[in-house]
Write an enzyme that holds these catalytic residues in place. Structure first.
Site, PDB file in Angstrom:
ATOM      1  N   HIS A 126       0.848  -1.194   0.000  1.00  0.00           N
ATOM      2  CA  HIS A 126       0.000   0.000   0.000  1.00  0.00           C
ATOM      3  C   HIS A 126       0.880   1.240   0.000  1.00  0.00           C
ATOM      4  O   HIS A 126       1.961   1.253   0.595  1.00  0.00           O
ATOM      5  CB  HIS A 126      -0.998   0.007   1.165  1.00  0.00           C
ATOM      6  CG  HIS A 126      -0.385   0.056   2.543  1.00  0.00           C
ATOM      7  ND1 HIS A 126      -0.014   1.232   3.156  1.00  0.00           N
ATOM      8  CD2 HIS A 126      -0.094  -0.936   3.425  1.00  0.00           C
ATOM      9  CE1 HIS A 126       0.481   0.964   4.361  1.00  0.00           C
ATOM     10  NE2 HIS A 126       0.446  -0.343   4.547  1.00  0.00           N
ATOM     11  N   ASP A 137      -0.467   4.404   0.805  1.00  0.00           N
ATOM     12  CA  ASP A 137      -0.907   5.388   1.784  1.00  0.00           C
ATOM     13  C   ASP A 137      -0.157   5.171   3.092  1.00  0.00           C
ATOM     14  O   ASP A 137       0.346   4.070   3.376  1.00  0.00           O
ATOM     15  CB  ASP A 137      -2.418   5.316   2.003  1.00  0.00           C
ATOM     16  CG  ASP A 137      -2.850   4.061   2.736  1.00  0.00           C
ATOM     17  OD1 ASP A 137      -2.542   2.960   2.246  1.00  0.00           O
ATOM     18  OD2 ASP A 137      -3.488   4.162   3.802  1.00  0.00           O
ATOM     19  N   ASP A 192       6.488   1.003   5.975  1.00  0.00           N
ATOM     20  CA  ASP A 192       5.056   0.685   5.993  1.00  0.00           C
ATOM     21  C   ASP A 192       4.303   1.658   5.111  1.00  0.00           C
ATOM     22  O   ASP A 192       3.820   2.675   5.595  1.00  0.00           O
ATOM     23  CB  ASP A 192       4.554   0.741   7.436  1.00  0.00           C
ATOM     24  CG  ASP A 192       3.091   0.391   7.592  1.00  0.00           C
ATOM     25  OD1 ASP A 192       2.574  -0.345   6.734  1.00  0.00           O
ATOM     26  OD2 ASP A 192       2.469   0.846   8.563  1.00  0.00           O
ATOM     27  N   GLU A 229      -5.190   1.697   3.105  1.00  0.00           N
ATOM     28  CA  GLU A 229      -5.056   0.623   4.094  1.00  0.00           C
ATOM     29  C   GLU A 229      -5.001   1.161   5.510  1.00  0.00           C
ATOM     30  O   GLU A 229      -5.603   0.597   6.436  1.00  0.00           O
ATOM     31  CB  GLU A 229      -3.804  -0.210   3.787  1.00  0.00           C
ATOM     32  CG  GLU A 229      -3.701  -1.511   4.585  1.00  0.00           C
ATOM     33  CD  GLU A 229      -3.047  -1.343   5.945  1.00  0.00           C
ATOM     34  OE1 GLU A 229      -3.218  -2.243   6.812  1.00  0.00           O
ATOM     35  OE2 GLU A 229      -2.369  -0.315   6.164  1.00  0.00           O
ATOM     36  N   GLU A 230      -4.279   2.256   5.703  1.00  0.00           N
ATOM     37  CA  GLU A 230      -4.103   2.783   7.055  1.00  0.00           C
ATOM     38  C   GLU A 230      -5.400   3.370   7.631  1.00  0.00           C
ATOM     39  O   GLU A 230      -5.523   3.512   8.846  1.00  0.00           O
ATOM     40  CB  GLU A 230      -3.002   3.856   7.060  1.00  0.00           C
ATOM     41  CG  GLU A 230      -1.625   3.373   6.654  1.00  0.00           C
ATOM     42  CD  GLU A 230      -0.982   2.425   7.657  1.00  0.00           C
ATOM     43  OE1 GLU A 230      -1.655   2.018   8.635  1.00  0.00           O
ATOM     44  OE2 GLU A 230       0.191   2.077   7.457  1.00  0.00           O
ATOM     45  N   HIS A 260       4.245   3.700  12.243  1.00  0.00           N
ATOM     46  CA  HIS A 260       3.165   4.486  12.866  1.00  0.00           C
ATOM     47  C   HIS A 260       3.670   5.469  13.920  1.00  0.00           C
ATOM     48  O   HIS A 260       2.887   6.258  14.440  1.00  0.00           O
ATOM     49  CB  HIS A 260       2.090   3.583  13.503  1.00  0.00           C
ATOM     50  CG  HIS A 260       1.326   2.761  12.523  1.00  0.00           C
ATOM     51  ND1 HIS A 260       0.066   2.251  12.791  1.00  0.00           N
ATOM     52  CD2 HIS A 260       1.619   2.348  11.259  1.00  0.00           C
ATOM     53  CE1 HIS A 260      -0.370   1.561  11.741  1.00  0.00           C
ATOM     54  NE2 HIS A 260       0.562   1.603  10.810  1.00  0.00           N
TER      55      HIS A 260
END
Length: 454
Positions: free
Chosen positions: A90, A92, A123, A156-157, A423
């Site tokens: 992903h 995003d 990520d 996705e996030e 994150h």
């Protein structure tokens, strides 16, 4: 990793990989237009599509999904009769949080202490670069021996389910014999790991209203019901004294029987302050891979700076509940909602809104594709055997794909090992892990094709 053409080729491609990851990280592709302009995600999607076209992918398309995001799709046909492998990543990313806390700008890939820092570096923009490296190495060494589909998600996030709904409406699009989800990570740098389970999640917003408007705390405080105090009490009801999650009716005593996570290693990885205890009971692996976990991820309330002496009329919070394999996210959502309605104090008016959900996932690590992956990891990580671990995070698409294609084997690998701090501020990727996992994926695709040809 010398003496083998695939590792040598990928080693030679690493400068190009860094340059490309620099370009991709520069897009502020947070899939929330209230945080960053939608054009940032659109730019990242166009970049990914152009990269696929440059690698001779066919049918490259930007798919407009129901949640307003775009996923990027492409097909690279393989030899006649070859199996099809779907590669997922992903583009995003999570918001950078406190940009002032980043040592270097979050959207500028910066090399420091042997790692590459930037939001999305691990990520999961790095995951897409991993796919490119693997395919380029195979093309340079005789060709890609399987048909490859690539899907790169754009939300996705956010957990808003755009790609899941699109895949359900177009069930043939992502059909494959095996699916490689490039969005997890090794248990530790240098330890090759496949992820065997994922917790699901549900995301709720709860609002409490007690008054028609804010009141002077000197004139009314002590009798007027304070919505912020009510919210604090309500949120406290979601945890026991030891910090364990306590949602009425939700089972929270499962045990993890696989690879364990020593407490001291976890404390170091999580950067727990000296003298501060961990929460919950059971092993660390029980708590983060096998049991539900509630987290208050946001509260709307007055800031300390500029606060007035007022009794608050309304308060709002956003709550994330991680749901372990063996439990159903729909049922967990109902239980959490019922808990919030039942535990609001003083008759406060409660409204609950669901803003995201995904089911947990358990892979079949005894499947033939895992044998091909284990063989690949032995070459990419000399002297190491493939390990399997859980992951506390969620990838809702996994269950959608498993439901659509029950015969497909699903493998989860990626770049998000503990030092990556995904994150959080100062997210980074290990270039050595990017290199080794790219080698792993290339060799896996070759091994898998050979196993299907027998």
């Amino acid at each position: 990793m010398t003496g083998h053409p695939i590792p040598e080729t990928i080693a030679s491609l690493m400068p190009r990989a860094k340059a490309e990851l620099t370009e991709l990280v520069a897009f502020q592709s947070v899939a929330d237009p209230a945080v960053y302009p939608k054009s940032e995600c659109e730019g990242a999607a166009e970049w990914v599509a152009a990269a696929l076209r440059a690698e001779d992918f066919q049918d490259v398309a930007l798919l407009d999904t129901p949640d307003g995001s775009q996923s990027v799709y492409g097909l690279l046909p393989g030899p006649e009769g070859a199996p099809t492998v779907l590669l997922y990543a992903h583009y995003d990313v999570q918001p950078p949080l406190d940009e002032a806390a980043w040592i270097s700008p979050p959207f500028e890939l910066t090399e420091r202490d042997g790692r590459w820092f930037g939001r999305g570096s691990a990520d999961c923009k790095g995951g897409f670069i991993m796919h490119l490296l693997a395919l380029r190495a195979l093309k340079a060494d005789g060709g890609v021996p399987v048909s490859v589909k690539v899907i790169v998600e754009g939300s996705e996030e956010q957990g808003t389910g755009g790609l899941e709904r699109y895949a359900e409406a177009h069930p043939g699009l992502l059909a494959a014999d095996t699916i490689v989800i490039g969005d997890t990570g090794n248990f530790r740098v240098g330890l090759p790991t496949v992820t065997s389970t994922l917790r699901g999640m549900t995301m709720l917003r709860v609002q409490l209203d007690t008054l028609e408007g804010n009141l002077h705390s000197g004139q009314f405080g002590g009798a007027a019901p304070d919505a912020l105090a009510a919210m604090i009490q309500l949120l406290a009801s979601l945890r026991a004294e030891d910090g364990s999650t306590t949602v009425d009716g939700l089972t929270a005593d499962e045990e993890w029987d696989g690879l364990q996570y020593p407490e001291e290693e976890f404390r170091k990885d999580a950067k727990v302050l000296d003298g501060v205890g961990l929460i919950g009971t059971g092993t660390v692996a029980d708590r983060i891979w096998a049991r539900p976990a509630v987290t208050v991820i946001g509260i709307d309330c007055p800031a300390v700076v500029g606060a007035t002496p007022s009794v608050q009329a309304s308060a709002r919070a956003q709550i994330s509940l991680r749901v372990p394999p063996g439990q159903n996210a729909d049922e967990a959502t109902k239980l959490l909602t019922a808990h919030l309605l039942a535990h609001a104090p003083w008759g406060a008016k409660v409204s609950v809104e669901q803003v995201g959900q995904g089911q947990p996932f358990r892979a079949d690590i005894a499947s033939p594709a895992y044998t091909a992956m284990a063989d690949a990891m032995r070459v990419a990580y000399p002297g190491q055997e493939m390990q399997s671990s859980g992951m506390g995070g969620s990838i809702p698409l996994c269950n959608t794909l498993a439901g659509l294609y029950p015969e497909a084997e699903i493998l989860l690998i990626g770049l998000s090992e503990p030092e990556a701090q995904i994150h959080a501020v100062n997210e980074s990727v290990s270039p050595e892990e990017l290199e080794r996992l790219s080698v792993t994926e290339a060799l896996f695709l070759r091994n898998y094709a050979a196993s299907k040809a027998v």
